[in-house]
Write a protein that holds these residues in place. Structure first.
Motif, PDB file in Angstrom:
ATOM      1  N   ALA A  21       0.847  -1.204   0.000  1.00  0.00           N
ATOM      2  CA  ALA A  21       0.000   0.000   0.000  1.00  0.00           C
ATOM      3  C   ALA A  21       0.878   1.249   0.000  1.00  0.00           C
ATOM      4  O   ALA A  21       0.632   2.202  -0.751  1.00  0.00           O
ATOM      5  CB  ALA A  21      -0.932  -0.009   1.207  1.00  0.00           C
ATOM      6  N   GLN A  22       1.905   1.223   0.823  1.00  0.00           N
ATOM      7  CA  GLN A  22       2.813   2.360   0.923  1.00  0.00           C
ATOM      8  C   GLN A  22       3.530   2.617  -0.406  1.00  0.00           C
ATOM      9  O   GLN A  22       3.582   3.745  -0.899  1.00  0.00           O
ATOM     10  CB  GLN A  22       3.820   2.075   2.030  1.00  0.00           C
ATOM     11  N   LYS A  23       4.043   1.558  -0.991  1.00  0.00           N
ATOM     12  CA  LYS A  23       4.801   1.709  -2.234  1.00  0.00           C
ATOM     13  C   LYS A  23       3.885   2.093  -3.401  1.00  0.00           C
ATOM     14  O   LYS A  23       4.257   2.908  -4.241  1.00  0.00           O
ATOM     15  CB  LYS A  23       5.561   0.412  -2.542  1.00  0.00           C
ATOM     16  N   LEU A  24       2.682   1.508  -3.451  1.00  0.00           N
ATOM     17  CA  LEU A  24       1.728   1.880  -4.498  1.00  0.00           C
ATOM     18  C   LEU A  24       1.429   3.372  -4.428  1.00  0.00           C
ATOM     19  O   LEU A  24       1.430   4.066  -5.451  1.00  0.00           O
ATOM     20  CB  LEU A  24       0.436   1.065  -4.371  1.00  0.00           C
ATOM     21  N   ASN A  26       3.302   5.684  -3.079  1.00  0.00           N
ATOM     22  CA  ASN A  26       4.520   6.421  -3.442  1.00  0.00           C
ATOM     23  C   ASN A  26       4.681   6.537  -4.951  1.00  0.00           C
ATOM     24  O   ASN A  26       5.237   7.510  -5.442  1.00  0.00           O
ATOM     25  CB  ASN A  26       5.766   5.752  -2.850  1.00  0.00           C
ATOM     26  N   TYR A  27       4.188   5.540  -5.681  1.00  0.00           N
ATOM     27  CA  TYR A  27       4.260   5.543  -7.137  1.00  0.00           C
ATOM     28  C   TYR A  27       3.036   6.212  -7.772  1.00  0.00           C
ATOM     29  O   TYR A  27       2.890   6.223  -8.985  1.00  0.00           O
ATOM     30  CB  TYR A  27       4.417   4.112  -7.670  1.00  0.00           C
ATOM     31  N   GLY A  28       2.141   6.753  -6.928  1.00  0.00           N
ATOM     32  CA  GLY A  28       0.991   7.496  -7.438  1.00  0.00           C
ATOM     33  C   GLY A  28      -0.248   6.686  -7.743  1.00  0.00           C
ATOM     34  O   GLY A  28      -1.196   7.205  -8.332  1.00  0.00           O
ATOM     35  N   ALA A  41      -4.407   2.048   7.545  1.00  0.00           N
ATOM     36  CA  ALA A  41      -3.058   1.949   6.993  1.00  0.00           C
ATOM     37  C   ALA A  41      -2.816   3.224   6.195  1.00  0.00           C
ATOM     38  O   ALA A  41      -3.619   3.573   5.321  1.00  0.00           O
ATOM     39  CB  ALA A  41      -2.919   0.723   6.104  1.00  0.00           C
ATOM     40  N   LEU A  42      -1.767   3.928   6.531  1.00  0.00           N
ATOM     41  CA  LEU A  42      -1.402   5.162   5.835  1.00  0.00           C
ATOM     42  C   LEU A  42      -2.536   6.182   5.846  1.00  0.00           C
ATOM     43  O   LEU A  42      -2.763   6.886   4.877  1.00  0.00           O
ATOM     44  CB  LEU A  42      -0.988   4.843   4.393  1.00  0.00           C
ATOM     45  N   GLY A  43      -3.289   6.198   6.942  1.00  0.00           N
ATOM     46  CA  GLY A  43      -4.394   7.135   7.068  1.00  0.00           C
ATOM     47  C   GLY A  43      -5.661   6.731   6.352  1.00  0.00           C
ATOM     48  O   GLY A  43      -6.656   7.457   6.372  1.00  0.00           O
TER      49      GLY A  43
END
Length: 119
Positions: A21-24, A26-28, A41-43
C-alpha cells in the motif's frame, strides 16, 4: 495510474500488504483497502465489507488460498483488468475462473513489479 484494491490489507507496517500500500501510493497509484481486521493503513480505512468500487484496475491478493473462495464472485464483479497473486497466494482454481472471465491472473510480487517498473 492504476487504482488498486489490496485484499488482505493490514495496519501492521511490517506486513507485505502494508508495504505494498505504501509503495503503491509512493508511485501514485490510488489504493483501496479490504482486510479481515478493522484498522487504518497510511491514514486510509481498512474496510471489512466488500464494497462495489468502480474503476478498479488491479486487485492484489495478500490472503491465503483457503480464504480466497469467499472473494471469487466479488472480484469477478469488480471486473479488474488483472489480479496479482503475491507469493503464497497462488491458486490454480481461481486463476482459471479469472481466465474464463477475461481477467488476467499474474503470479508475481507487487513490490517487485513496482521496483522494476513492470507494474
Amino acid at each position: 495510474m492504476k487504482r488498486t484494491l489490496i485484499i488482505g490489507a493490514s495496519s501492521n507496517p511490517s506486513r507485505y500488504a502494508y508495504l505494498a500500500a505504501q509503495k503503491l501510493r509512493n508511485y501514485g497509484h490510488p489504493v483501496l483497502l479490504l482486510g479481515r481486521r478493522k484498522g487504518f493503513a497510511l491514514g486510509e480505512e481498512i474496510h471489512l465489507e466488500k464494497i462495489e468500487w468502480e474503476d478498479v484496475d488491479t486487485v492484489t491478493l495478500y490472503i491465503n488460498p483457503s480464504h480466497q473462495p469467499e472473494y471469487y464472485d466479488y472480484i469477478v464483479l469488480l471486473n479488474p483488468k488483472r489480479v496479482i497473486f503475491n507469493p503464497g497466494t497462488e491458486n490454480p482454481e481461481f486463476k482459471n475462473i479469472l481466465l474464463n472471465k477475461n481477467i488476467v491472473p499474474i503470479e508475481a510480487c507487487t513490490l517487485v513489479l513496482l521496483s522494476i517498473g513492470q507494474y
